[in-house]
Design an enzyme around this catalytic site. Structure first.
Site, PDB file in Angstrom:
ATOM      1  N   SER A   1       0.797  -1.235   0.000  1.00 34.68           N
ATOM      2  CA  SER A   1       0.000   0.000   0.000  1.00 34.68           C
ATOM      3  C   SER A   1       0.824   1.277   0.000  1.00 34.68           C
ATOM      4  O   SER A   1       0.268   2.355  -0.197  1.00 34.68           O
ATOM      5  CB  SER A   1      -0.926   0.034   1.213  1.00 34.68           C
ATOM      6  OG  SER A   1      -2.064  -0.738   0.953  1.00 34.68           O
TER       7      SER A   1
ATOM      8  N   LYS B   1       0.370   3.478  -2.884  1.00 38.98           N
ATOM      9  CA  LYS B   1      -0.758   4.402  -2.999  1.00 38.98           C
ATOM     10  C   LYS B   1      -0.305   5.863  -2.875  1.00 38.98           C
ATOM     11  O   LYS B   1      -0.922   6.767  -3.423  1.00 38.98           O
ATOM     12  CB  LYS B   1      -1.805   4.081  -1.919  1.00 38.98           C
ATOM     13  CG  LYS B   1      -2.475   2.736  -2.163  1.00 38.98           C
ATOM     14  CD  LYS B   1      -3.305   2.260  -0.994  1.00 38.98           C
ATOM     15  CE  LYS B   1      -3.889   0.880  -1.328  1.00 38.98           C
ATOM     16  NZ  LYS B   1      -4.386   0.148  -0.176  1.00 38.98           N
TER      17      LYS B   1
ATOM     18  N   TYR C   1      -4.643   3.514   8.010  1.00 41.39           N
ATOM     19  CA  TYR C   1      -5.963   2.877   8.129  1.00 41.39           C
ATOM     20  C   TYR C   1      -6.624   3.210   9.465  1.00 41.39           C
ATOM     21  O   TYR C   1      -6.583   4.349   9.914  1.00 41.39           O
ATOM     22  CB  TYR C   1      -5.842   1.354   7.926  1.00 41.39           C
ATOM     23  CG  TYR C   1      -4.874   0.984   6.854  1.00 41.39           C
ATOM     24  CD1 TYR C   1      -5.084   1.431   5.549  1.00 41.39           C
ATOM     25  CD2 TYR C   1      -3.753   0.222   7.112  1.00 41.39           C
ATOM     26  CE1 TYR C   1      -4.197   1.103   4.550  1.00 41.39           C
ATOM     27  CE2 TYR C   1      -2.861  -0.110   6.113  1.00 41.39           C
ATOM     28  CZ  TYR C   1      -3.087   0.343   4.841  1.00 41.39           C
ATOM     29  OH  TYR C   1      -2.204   0.030   3.864  1.00 41.39           O
TER      30      TYR C   1
ATOM     31  N   TYR D   1      -3.514  -2.141 -10.291  1.00 39.04           N
ATOM     32  CA  TYR D   1      -3.421  -2.017  -8.827  1.00 39.04           C
ATOM     33  C   TYR D   1      -2.579  -3.152  -8.232  1.00 39.04           C
ATOM     34  O   TYR D   1      -1.715  -2.916  -7.390  1.00 39.04           O
ATOM     35  CB  TYR D   1      -4.838  -1.998  -8.223  1.00 39.04           C
ATOM     36  CG  TYR D   1      -4.839  -2.058  -6.714  1.00 39.04           C
ATOM     37  CD1 TYR D   1      -4.595  -0.918  -5.949  1.00 39.04           C
ATOM     38  CD2 TYR D   1      -5.044  -3.267  -6.045  1.00 39.04           C
ATOM     39  CE1 TYR D   1      -4.568  -0.983  -4.556  1.00 39.04           C
ATOM     40  CE2 TYR D   1      -5.025  -3.340  -4.657  1.00 39.04           C
ATOM     41  CZ  TYR D   1      -4.777  -2.199  -3.922  1.00 39.04           C
ATOM     42  OH  TYR D   1      -4.738  -2.262  -2.552  1.00 39.04           O
TER      43      TYR D   1
END
Ligand code: GLN
Length: 304
Positions: free
Chosen positions: A63, A66, A240, A188
């Site tokens: 991640s 991102k 998160y 992705y």
């Protein structure tokens, strides 16, 4: 400041935590990585670099990618992005489905999975060859032409990517994906499967510590205001549903990945990256979070 001495001490002090936590078992290729690895790197805005342990060993950035795709999308479409994705912490796991349904296909922020799918969709719509352009951008800002996709990790993630397929299909059903679900997810899964070391990540994120300009090459990567916004998004959404606890313990904008990496930015000073694959229940590196907590406490590296 004796950065090397700090890193050496932290590596010693977190040793009891190594081997704890779970590696990301839901991606087969990651489940095989021993969870007692540990590396850390620092790069100051003067260009000085320091590493300890596995700080130069490539790992799956997951991640953390991102952050880079978000930077590209903001550069391409600017504020139009915010019509399709929010800027609030989600308070939910990174791959949660419930909120996306309730909020009618507008992901809470670009740093959870659904938000990252929208960002990746923007790149797919904007670039002729997005897979090539993403890796080119990352190689460029990291100054390392050897950085690449790990095809095995990408394939492994596709094979078990049930939640990502569910999220992307939700987005499509709400009209918030321009491209086909398969095309967006292929891209992705590849961006998540990029391998980089802590040192690569410190270099790649350096522009965020220096008002948008790479401190060594002097190249402007994003305007100053955009660098500030990306740092704000990391601070509020980068870890998160554990982002509040991380701000409490560390106090730096950061982005984590389930490969066990965390890149953090101390604006005006440095970037610091840690890797240790054992994860806590939110999917953030256990020893890595502890290492950054010690780093912030001992060096005064905090924005507060
Ligand atoms: N590739 C992972 C996923 O989509 C990335 C998640 C993460 O690093 N938190 O599930």
């Amino acid at each position: 400041m004796d950065w090397q001495n700090h890193l050496d001490r932290i590596a010693r002090d977190v040793r009891p935590k190594l081997g704890r936590g779970q590696v990301a078992t839901y991606i087969d290729a990651l489940a095989r990585i021993p969870n007692d690895r540990f590396g850390m790197a620092v790069r100051t805005i003067d260009g000085a670099e320091f590493t300890v342990g596995d700080g130069e060993v490539p790992f799956s950035i997951q991640s953390i990618s991102k952050l880079f795709t978000l930077t590209m999308a903001m550069n391409f479409i600017g504020d139009r992005l915010w019509k399709r994705v929010g800027r609030e912490p989600s308070g939910n796991p990174f791959n949660s489905l419930v909120q996306l349904e309730r909020e009618e296909g507008i992901p809470r922020n670009p740093l959870i999975n659904a938000g990252a799918h929208v960002v990746t969709d923007c790149l797919a719509a904007h670039c002729r060859n997005p897979q090539r352009d993403i890796i080119r951008f990352i190689r460029h800002i990291a100054g390392n032409q050897l950085i690449d996709y790990d095809g095995e990790v990408a394939a492994s993630e596709r094979a078990t990517g049930y939640r990502n397929f569910a999220l992307a299909n939700f987005l499509k059903s709400f009209g918030n994906l321009e491209n086909d679900v398969d095309k967006v997810l292929d891209l992705y899964f590849h961006q998540c499967a990029i391998s980089m070391s802590c040192l690569d990540l410190c270099r790649a994120a350096s522009f965020l510590a220096n008002n948008g300009v790479d401190p060594v090459s002097g190249e402007r990567i994003v305007p100053k205001a955009r660098a500030r916004r990306i740092n704000s998004l990391m601070l509020t959404c980068g870890l998160y549903d554990a982002v509040g606890n991380f701000a409490f313990r560390v106090g730096l904008p950061a982005k984590s990945g389930v490969g066990g990496g965390i890149i953090a930015v101390w604006p005006g000073h440095l970037t610091v990256c840690v890797w240790s694959p054992g994860l806590d229940k939110s999917g953030n590196s256990l020893a890595g979070t502890r290492a950054l907590e010690l780093f912030a406490r001992r060096t005064g590296a905090t924005i507060f």
